[in-house]
Write a protein that holds these residues in place. Sequence first.
Motif, PDB file in Angstrom:
ATOM      1  N   UNK A 139       0.836  -1.195   0.000  1.00 37.46           N
ATOM      2  CA  UNK A 139       0.000   0.000   0.000  1.00 37.46           C
ATOM      3  C   UNK A 139       0.874   1.249   0.000  1.00 37.46           C
ATOM      4  N   UNK A 140       0.359   2.305  -0.640  1.00 38.94           N
ATOM      5  CA  UNK A 140       1.010   3.614  -0.637  1.00 38.94           C
ATOM      6  C   UNK A 140      -0.067   4.682  -0.482  1.00 38.94           C
ATOM      7  N   UNK A 141       0.386   5.893  -0.168  1.00 35.35           N
ATOM      8  CA  UNK A 141      -0.498   7.056  -0.086  1.00 35.35           C
ATOM      9  C   UNK A 141      -0.047   8.113  -1.084  1.00 35.35           C
ATOM     10  N   UNK A 142      -0.983   9.003  -1.401  1.00 33.77           N
ATOM     11  CA  UNK A 142      -0.703  10.226  -2.155  1.00 33.77           C
ATOM     12  C   UNK A 142      -1.364  11.325  -1.348  1.00 33.77           C
ATOM     13  N   UNK A 143      -0.552  12.087  -0.590  1.00 36.07           N
ATOM     14  CA  UNK A 143      -1.055  13.136   0.289  1.00 36.07           C
ATOM     15  C   UNK A 143      -0.548  14.476  -0.226  1.00 36.07           C
ATOM     16  N   UNK A 144      -1.459  15.376  -0.601  1.00 38.25           N
ATOM     17  CA  UNK A 144      -1.091  16.721  -1.033  1.00 38.25           C
ATOM     18  C   UNK A 144      -1.079  17.662   0.160  1.00 38.25           C
ATOM     19  N   UNK A 145      -0.076  18.533   0.224  1.00 31.83           N
ATOM     20  CA  UNK A 145      -0.074  19.538   1.278  1.00 31.83           C
ATOM     21  C   UNK A 145       1.271  20.190   1.466  1.00 31.83           C
ATOM     22  N   UNK A 146       1.256  21.296   2.196  1.00 32.56           N
ATOM     23  CA  UNK A 146       2.504  21.947   2.553  1.00 32.56           C
ATOM     24  C   UNK A 146       3.177  21.140   3.661  1.00 32.56           C
ATOM     25  N   UNK A 147       4.316  21.612   4.143  1.00 34.81           N
ATOM     26  CA  UNK A 147       5.041  20.856   5.173  1.00 34.81           C
ATOM     27  C   UNK A 147       4.207  20.659   6.428  1.00 34.81           C
ATOM     28  N   UNK A 148       3.445  21.685   6.824  1.00 34.02           N
ATOM     29  CA  UNK A 148       2.610  21.575   8.026  1.00 34.02           C
ATOM     30  C   UNK A 148       1.543  20.502   7.840  1.00 34.02           C
ATOM     31  N   UNK A 184       3.709  28.865  -4.728  1.00 35.37           N
ATOM     32  CA  UNK A 184       4.511  28.264  -3.671  1.00 35.37           C
ATOM     33  C   UNK A 184       4.764  26.801  -3.973  1.00 35.37           C
ATOM     34  N   UNK A 185       5.261  26.094  -2.976  1.00 34.44           N
ATOM     35  CA  UNK A 185       5.561  24.677  -3.126  1.00 34.44           C
ATOM     36  C   UNK A 185       4.546  23.840  -2.369  1.00 34.44           C
ATOM     37  N   UNK A 186       3.963  22.887  -3.056  1.00 34.25           N
ATOM     38  CA  UNK A 186       3.055  21.913  -2.455  1.00 34.25           C
ATOM     39  C   UNK A 186       3.750  20.560  -2.576  1.00 34.25           C
ATOM     40  N   UNK A 187       3.736  19.822  -1.497  1.00 33.61           N
ATOM     41  CA  UNK A 187       4.375  18.509  -1.484  1.00 33.61           C
ATOM     42  C   UNK A 187       3.345  17.414  -1.694  1.00 33.61           C
ATOM     43  N   UNK A 188       3.781  16.281  -2.204  1.00 27.69           N
ATOM     44  CA  UNK A 188       2.978  15.063  -2.189  1.00 27.69           C
ATOM     45  C   UNK A 188       3.848  13.976  -1.587  1.00 27.69           C
ATOM     46  N   UNK A 189       3.259  13.263  -0.632  1.00 27.81           N
ATOM     47  CA  UNK A 189       4.042  12.286   0.101  1.00 27.81           C
ATOM     48  C   UNK A 189       3.249  11.043   0.432  1.00 27.81           C
ATOM     49  N   UNK A 190       3.983  10.029   0.855  1.00 30.12           N
ATOM     50  CA  UNK A 190       3.401   8.777   1.321  1.00 30.12           C
ATOM     51  C   UNK A 190       3.821   8.596   2.767  1.00 30.12           C
ATOM     52  N   UNK A 191       2.834   8.436   3.649  1.00 29.88           N
ATOM     53  CA  UNK A 191       3.104   8.321   5.080  1.00 29.88           C
ATOM     54  C   UNK A 191       2.886   6.913   5.628  1.00 29.88           C
ATOM     55  N   UNK A 192       2.893   5.913   4.759  1.00 30.70           N
ATOM     56  CA  UNK A 192       2.968   4.543   5.250  1.00 30.70           C
ATOM     57  C   UNK A 192       4.270   4.489   6.048  1.00 30.70           C
ATOM     58  N   UNK A 193       4.275   3.864   7.218  1.00 32.53           N
ATOM     59  CA  UNK A 193       5.472   3.900   8.068  1.00 32.53           C
ATOM     60  C   UNK A 193       6.772   3.629   7.301  1.00 32.53           C
ATOM     61  N   UNK A 194       7.705   4.578   7.439  1.00 36.07           N
ATOM     62  CA  UNK A 194       9.015   4.482   6.821  1.00 36.07           C
ATOM     63  C   UNK A 194       9.117   5.047   5.424  1.00 36.07           C
ATOM     64  N   UNK A 195       8.002   5.276   4.745  1.00 36.04           N
ATOM     65  CA  UNK A 195       8.054   5.708   3.354  1.00 36.04           C
ATOM     66  C   UNK A 195       8.466   7.168   3.210  1.00 36.04           C
ATOM     67  N   UNK A 196       7.822   8.076   3.930  1.00 37.68           N
ATOM     68  CA  UNK A 196       8.153   9.500   3.819  1.00 37.68           C
ATOM     69  C   UNK A 196       9.599   9.728   4.262  1.00 37.68           C
ATOM     70  N   UNK A 197       9.962   9.153   5.403  1.00 39.45           N
ATOM     71  CA  UNK A 197      11.332   9.285   5.910  1.00 39.45           C
ATOM     72  C   UNK A 197      12.329   8.664   4.942  1.00 39.45           C
ATOM     73  N   UNK A 198      11.896   7.675   4.182  1.00 40.19           N
ATOM     74  CA  UNK A 198      12.741   7.015   3.198  1.00 40.19           C
ATOM     75  C   UNK A 198      12.839   7.769   1.889  1.00 40.19           C
ATOM     76  N   UNK A 199      12.191   8.929   1.801  1.00 35.02           N
ATOM     77  CA  UNK A 199      12.298   9.768   0.612  1.00 35.02           C
ATOM     78  C   UNK A 199      11.095   9.759  -0.305  1.00 35.02           C
ATOM     79  N   UNK A 200       9.989   9.148   0.116  1.00 38.45           N
ATOM     80  CA  UNK A 200       8.820   9.099  -0.766  1.00 38.45           C
ATOM     81  C   UNK A 200       8.027  10.396  -0.630  1.00 38.45           C
ATOM     82  N   UNK A 201       8.579  11.423  -1.262  1.00 38.85           N
ATOM     83  CA  UNK A 201       7.986  12.764  -1.282  1.00 38.85           C
ATOM     84  C   UNK A 201       8.354  13.431  -2.601  1.00 38.85           C
TER      85      UNK A 201
END
Length: 135
Positions: free
Chosen positions: A62-71, A112-129
């Motif tokens: 599973x993966x996520x696609x989350x749109x948003x700023x850093x906050x 501005x900059x909008x990020x898209x990330x995956x917050x499945x445990x370990x994915x965002x920290x692993x660079x999935x942004x």
Amino acid sequence: MGGMDGMDGPVSSRFGQPGDPTSVDRTVDVGLLDSLAFDPSSMHAETGETIRFRVTNTGEVDHEFVLGDEATQGAHAAQMGSDGSMHMDESNLLTVEPGETRSLLWTFAEPGTVLYGCHVPGHYAGGMVGSIMVM
């Protein structure tokens, strides 16, 4: 109408709001990869542009696609359960199972900059942004 398949309660923020399906300016295909990457890893959008993100999970987890700023990304990460369960109460995110394709409509509100990330445990920290430069 919310910005994603089957979600309640639209989210609106300075980076945008769910898009109107009758006013889509373009469609962007995004791949979710098990190598903890997005394809593409960056893109551009215009202020006021409505994009249909057609998101396909080409991997086996599973993966996520989350749109948003850093906050927004940080707040979503905090909402994730310690067991990795995903709280699906926002119209700026998709959870995409292996082999699945889902769509999210979004209208970008300001430059501005909008990020898209995956917050499945370990994915965002692993660079999935990835990033969207809104002009």
